[in-house]
Design an enzyme around this catalytic site. Structure first.
Site, PDB file in Angstrom:
ATOM      1  N   ASP A  53     -13.779 -74.875  19.074  1.00 45.74           N
ATOM      2  CA  ASP A  53     -15.082 -75.270  19.434  1.00 45.74           C
ATOM      3  C   ASP A  53     -15.075 -76.589  20.296  1.00 45.74           C
ATOM      4  OD1 ASP A  53     -16.229 -73.272  18.093  1.00 45.74           O
ATOM      5  OD2 ASP A  53     -16.212 -74.367  15.861  1.00 45.74           O
ATOM      6  N   TYR A 111      -3.103 -75.898  11.736  1.00 41.28           N
ATOM      7  CA  TYR A 111      -4.240 -76.746  12.293  1.00 41.28           C
ATOM      8  C   TYR A 111      -3.882 -78.121  11.713  1.00 41.28           C
ATOM      9  CZ  TYR A 111      -7.139 -73.152  14.139  1.00 41.28           C
ATOM     10  OH  TYR A 111      -7.806 -72.232  15.095  1.00 41.28           O
TER      11      TYR A 111
END
Length: 248
Positions: A53, A111
């Site tokens: 994003d 992540y």
């Protein structure tokens, strides 16, 4: 036609995410623009392991593309490094099997979320970490994280905009690294992640570290399969990094 696999890193601060969008600057658009120049105006589509994003960074994003150019992978890497903007780096480029797929071939991802715990806001880290000047009980965060490990339906821990039919994912590990007195890094490893999942998990663990929620609250949220049942906010994007993508 040769298929190429590339590992790239990028500073997500100046992009409206990875995926091509009309009239916006995206990572995919910048790379495809460079490839189009190399192929004398012919469009070349790239495929990534997943989308990031706006404001989210990558240390080890993986892409693939096909090319008819008769040049080595090393020359591809050098050319793309020169022809793409300063906030994208091509770490490696190599020839790949014709059936290699950056997205569908993944078996796991990592992540990391970076948190700066300074009392005074640091303007130089504002695009690369969450400023969190509050006390945190790391032991409580670790206890809460144990409830999230394993295979679960993570409906309560993803955005309502998630397009996946199945919300079942497996978290292999959640690790906490105190890099220094001011920096906390949370590393999430799993077989896949839903939209906003890592940012929601991070917000949840921060609440646990503040004593706002308990491990039992997390278990209840998992079983509820409802994002509205979870009071934790979604952590902002700038602290999030796609760290690594694994393949068989």
């Amino acid at each position: 036609m040769t298929r190429y696999k590339a590992i790239i890193s990028y500073d997500g601060s100046g992009f409206f995410g990875y995926q091509v969008q009309p009239n916006t600057r995206t990572v995919q658009a910048e790379i495809e623009k460079a490839l189009e120049k190399m192929h004398k105006g012919k469009s070349v589509r790239i495929t990534a392991s997943g989308r990031t994003d706006t404001g989210v960074h990558a240390k080890g994003q993986v892409i693939h593309f096909d090319s008819e150019l008769d040049i080595t992978a090393e020359k591809f890497q050098k050319a793309l490094q020169v022809m793409t903007p300063f906030d994208i780096s091509f770490l490696t480029v190599e020839e790949a099997p014709a059936d290699f797929h950056a997205r569908f071939g993944t078996v796991g991802k990592e992540y990391r979320y970076v948190i700066k715990r300074t009392k005074i806001f640091d303007p130089f880290s504002r695009n690369f970490a969450l400023h969190y000047p509050y006390e945190l009980d790391i032991a409580k965060m670790k206890q809460a994280s144990e409830r999230l490990i394993g295979e679960h339906d993570f409906t309560s821990f993803c955005s309502a905009r998630t397009e996946r039919d199945s919300k079942v994912r497996t978290l292999y590990s959640i690790d906490f690294y105190e890099e220094d007195a001011e920096t906390l890094v949370i590393a999430f490893q799993g077989n896949g992640f839903l939209y906003n999942m890592v940012r929601i998990l991070t917000g949840t663990l921060l609440d646990a570290g503040q004593g706002r929620i308990s491990p039992d609250d997390i278990t209840k949220a998992l079983l509820a399969h409802d994002r509205q049942k979870l009071i934790s906010k979604t952590a902002p994007p700038q602290g999030l990094y796609l760290w690594r993508v694994d393949y068989e």
